[in-house]
Design an enzyme around this catalytic site. Structure first.
Site, PDB file in Angstrom:
ATOM      1  N   GLU A 111       0.786  -1.226   0.000  1.00  0.00           N
ATOM      2  CA  GLU A 111       0.000   0.000   0.000  1.00  0.00           C
ATOM      3  C   GLU A 111       0.824   1.286   0.000  1.00  0.00           C
ATOM      4  OE1 GLU A 111      -3.523   0.246  -0.066  1.00  0.00           O
ATOM      5  OE2 GLU A 111      -3.190  -1.829  -0.701  1.00  0.00           O
ATOM      6  N   SER A 138     -48.825 -24.206  43.606  1.00  0.00           N
ATOM      7  CA  SER A 138     -48.482 -24.585  44.975  1.00  0.00           C
ATOM      8  C   SER A 138     -47.000 -24.433  45.299  1.00  0.00           C
ATOM      9  CB  SER A 138     -48.913 -26.031  45.229  1.00  0.00           C
ATOM     10  OG  SER A 138     -50.323 -26.133  45.184  1.00  0.00           O
TER      11      SER A 138
END
Length: 835
Positions: free
Chosen positions: A109, A479
């Protein structure tokens, strides 16, 4: 002398003077025009420069650059469980980036990166000449340096190919070079650049393309990463392997030219085949999706989406991977067992018109959501005997269906050739017929002392539905709520051997009954809890006052608020599996309230602790030994909690929860829960250290079927999970607190062992305001009974816009009349627990 000789001579200047003046005037005009153009150009340039710099971003932001980074979730044993991110980026300091990786990007690059001041004039000139003479009609060749790319991506965020953008980019690049070091610029670049496959930065790319970390890459792999910035899609080795190979080799040549690697190393790397490897699953780990998603929701609530998903948080959770896997499979097996027992075979998924090319047809079918990973799509090939075919990793296979499954299917939907079904291959070569249950369920396991959530399963399949039934579904506990009523009684000094009437009782039009539709007469609290007697529970709650029961339930975390009506004592309230687990933990640990937590601690990317779970603190008094201080709120005294624990141990040993204790030798206690019309099936229980709660039911509440109780549906699932949890722990008894005596006595139905406080007589029953009746003066408005169904035998949900008003007072037991009164408010009161 001639006449011509007598004529005076004309001055020579008279002939050339007008020409000279014209030249001088022209020169002046030219110089003036040049000056005007220069001044104009200067002014235009200054204006253009002013325009470029007027809103140019500051480079100071890069000095403190913190890019979006994935947040990671870890299990309790530090396995990577999941990653949270908008963009998958793993930030790596420049010192940790191998030199070969850095040089690969520079070679590809920006070969002069360490020499220029932000822009590369030679590269610009070279690109300009190429664009003019060799790239007609093509996109102009770029000459951006790495610094210019940083300016474009990090500051400008603009990819438009215009002169203005390029000029701004160049100006910023030069400013960046003045403000930052080359290494810092390269660090920002390598961590910020997009490299395809959803990867941002070199570390994420190394994992995505090669399933390796940066320090494991060789020259060829480093060059492949360096090839990607040019075009992450075009050079993606998964998508375009040939183009990617060419670009990789080009980068290797550049690396050799710049002296990064030798000619022989470059040539050897170019001979290496380009074989990308898909990254290992980063999460969620299999079976942990419910847990991970709940952590994600909590992180977003606590920190906001940006920090939770981009802040690079290291989140260390309490999840036990082994227990999570066991819980997932136990719940799935339990739901399949119920579905097979109660629902029956519902038929094929679809039907193929022809089975000649069945393998190819199966490959085109989309598996149904909720299909487990170990299952396969199959097609029935023959009917007698029933053989099926399926694809195992694209390889066609056939086998016979098990005889029991053939019988199961024949009852309602006999199998025909061409039917597409779900099967699970077995080790013996046969296959089992499967179907996705319609019923759902949830389970939570937590540490009884700290509240750390060790396992959490929110339903049958996360792919099928992401609704978390462990934390989001509000259901009636039935319950399984009753232990809190009895704990409130223990706190009032009532002993386990105290007797209350188990006889018919009515409030207006409400006539509650026991699940078995019988009555025992005077019954001890021990037997009433062990066998889940509704009528005794109602009388106990009436005697205590629903305010006392409600306050304790809210403090325990079972409910956020509670109506002061007697049906609530039977579980006609709404809670979640996680809330019930926290309430049961308070009983198991000796009376301390715990807050369930899924996260132990959270670290910033720099390793700082941002949050830590609260609990115990260590105090070191001067001159003394360090002491551990329990900072948790107190729900009940250790003595009262131990009394309930002792009673609940018998629920499993000889009561409604006997299925939960099969094969478990460690001390455990628990309680079944079944809501009206068998719509909810619960089992909640604990050891001295672990609490597990299991719920099963339909998302849209409807009956599970008569006698499909918490004991039958949920207790076997609980049993499997607790066996796994207890296998990792030493056998330990529930610690008895001071001021408690264990005594054996006859309850009238069994010989039981209970815990008694110092001021209580083991086995005795003391008259409590008329032998514990406690209900004589209650009116329908006190109980909400004027809006409650006729009896539990009907077991239908009742909804009405008119219900009794809230009352927080205790109950007076001096009057035996029951009257009916009308009042109104909004409520929806069911008939509570059954069993």
């Amino acid at each position: 002398m001639t006449r011509n000789s007598l004529r005076p001579e004309r001055p020579t200047s008279s002939v050339h003077k007008p020409v000279f003046r014209r030249y001088r005037t022209f020169l002046a005009l030219v110089l003036g025009l040049i000056s005007f153009c220069c001044v104009g150009t200067l002014l235009v340039g200054l204006g253009f420069y002013s325009h470029l710099t007027s809103d140019l971003p500051s480079v100071e932001a890069l000095q403190h650059y913190n890019p979006p980074v994935v947040s990671r979730l870890y299990t309790s044993d530090d396995q990577l469980m999941a990653e949270l991110a908008y963009e998958r980026r793993i930030y790596v300091p420049i010192t940790a980036v191998p030199d070969k990786v850095k040089r690969a990007f520079i070679a590809a690059e920006d070969q002069n990166f360490y020499n220029h001041k932000g822009i590369d004039p030679m590269a610009i000139a070279r690109a300009a000449l190429t664009d003019v003479f060799a790239r007609h009609g093509k996109r102009p060749l770029g000459a951006s340096t790495i610094t210019q790319q940083v300016a474009k991506v990090m500051l400008l965020n603009n990819n438009n190919l215009t002169l203005t953008r390029k000029a701004r980019e160049a100006l910023l690049a030069m400013r960046i070079e003045e403000a930052l070091s080359k290494e810092r610029i390269l660090e920002i670049y390598l961590n910020g650049i997009y490299l395809g496959a959803g990867a941002y930065g070199v570390e994420a790319a190394a994992q995505s393309y090669f399933n390796k970390s940066l320090d494991q890459l060789d020259d060829a792999e480093a060059a492949m990463l360096g090839a990607l910035p040019k075009s992450p899609t075009k050079y993606n080795p998964f998508l375009h392997p040939d183009t990617a190979l060419w670009r990789r080799n080009w980068v290797l040549d550049r690396m050799h030219e710049t002296g990064v690697i030798s000619a022989s190393a470059a040539e050897a790397a170019k001979q290496e085949p380009l074989i990308p490897q898909k990254r290992r699953r980063s999460g969620p780990l299999p079976t942990t999706e419910w847990f991970s998603e709940e952590v994600r929701r909590q992180l977003i609530t606590q920190y906001g989406s940006d920090q939770a998903l981009q802040g690079g948080l290291d989140v260390h959770t309490s999840l036990d991977p082994y227990l999570q896997q066991v819980s997932t499979h136990a719940l799935q097996n339990g739901l399949m067992a119920y579905d097979r027992r109660y629902s029956g075979w519902r038929g094929a998924i679809q039907h193929l018109d022809t089975i000649k090319d069945w393998s190819a047809q199966l490959n085109k079918l989309t598996p149904p959501r909720g299909m487990l990973t170990e299952w396969r799509l199959a097609v029935v090939l023959t009917q007698a005997p029933v053989t099926v075919g399926w694809n195992e990793y694209k390889t066609p296979k056939t086998a016979s269906l098990r005889a029991a499954d053939i019988t199961w299917s024949r009852r309602a939907h006999p199998l025909r050739p061409g039917d597409v079904i779900l099967i699970e291959p077995a080790a013996d070569g046969s296959v089992a017929l499967k179907q996705i249950p319609q019923v759902q369920g949830a389970t939570v396991t937590i540490d009884a002392h700290s509240g750390r959530v060790l396992a959490l399963v929110g339903g049958w399949s996360f792919k099928q539905s992401q609704f978390n039934r462990a934390t989001q579904a509000l259901r009636q506990p039935g319950s399984s709520f009753k232990p809190l009523v009895y704990l409130a009684a223990m706190e009032k000094g009532i002993s386990p051997s105290e007797t209350f009437k188990d006889s018919p009782i009515s409030f207006g039009d409400w006539h509650p009954k026991n699940y078995e539709h019988n009555n025992w007469g005077p019954t001890t609290l021990h037997d009433a809890l062990r066998e889940s007697r509704n009528l005794v529970t109602i009388r106990v709650a009436a005697y205590l006052g629903m305010a006392a029961v409600g306050d304790l339930a809210v403090k325990a975390g079972m409910v956020d608020s509670m109506p002061p009506y007697l049906p609530a004592a039977l579980g006609a309230v709404e809670t979640t599996v996680l809330k019930e687990a926290s309430a049961y933990a308070a009983i198991a640990n000796g009376g301390h309230v715990v807050k369930p937590t899924l996260v132990d601690y959270i670290q910033s990317p720099q390793g700082n602790i941002l949050w830590r779970r609260e609990g115990f603190s260590l105090n070191a008094p001067e001159g003394g030994l360090p002491q551990l201080t329990d900072q948790r709120p107190v729900l009940a005294s250790p003595q009262s909690a131990y009394q309930i624990v002792t009673m609940m141990r018998d629920v499993i040993k000889r009561g409604t929860g006997f299925r939960a204790g099969i094969g478990i030798t460690q001390p455990i206690g628990g309680k079944t829960g079944t809501s009206q019309d068998f719509r909810d099936a619960w089992f909640a229980g604990f050891s001295p250290d672990i609490v597990t709660v299991v719920w099963a039911g339909f998302d849209t509440p409807r009956s599970l079927g008569r006698n499909e109780t918490g004991s039958r549906v949920s207790a076997p699932i609980w049993n499997t999970i607790m066996k796994a949890a207890l296998s990792k722990l030493p056998k330990r008894e529930f610690p008895a607190p001071e001021g408690i005596t264990l005594a054996r006595y006859n309850t009238g139905r069994i010989v039981a062992v209970d815990a008694f406080k110092n001021d209580q007589t083991p086995g005795a029953s003391v008259p409590l305001h008329g032998f514990g009746a406690g209900t004589q003066s209650l009116t329908a408005s006190d109980t909400g009974a004027d809006m409650i169904p006729d009896s539990e035998e009907d077991m239908e949900i009742y909804s009405n816009n008119n219900a009794a008003p809230s009352s927080s007072s205790g109950y007076d037991t001096s009057n035996s009349t029951v009257s009916h009164s009308d009042s109104s408010s909004n409520s929806d009161i069911g008939v509570g627990g059954l069993y």
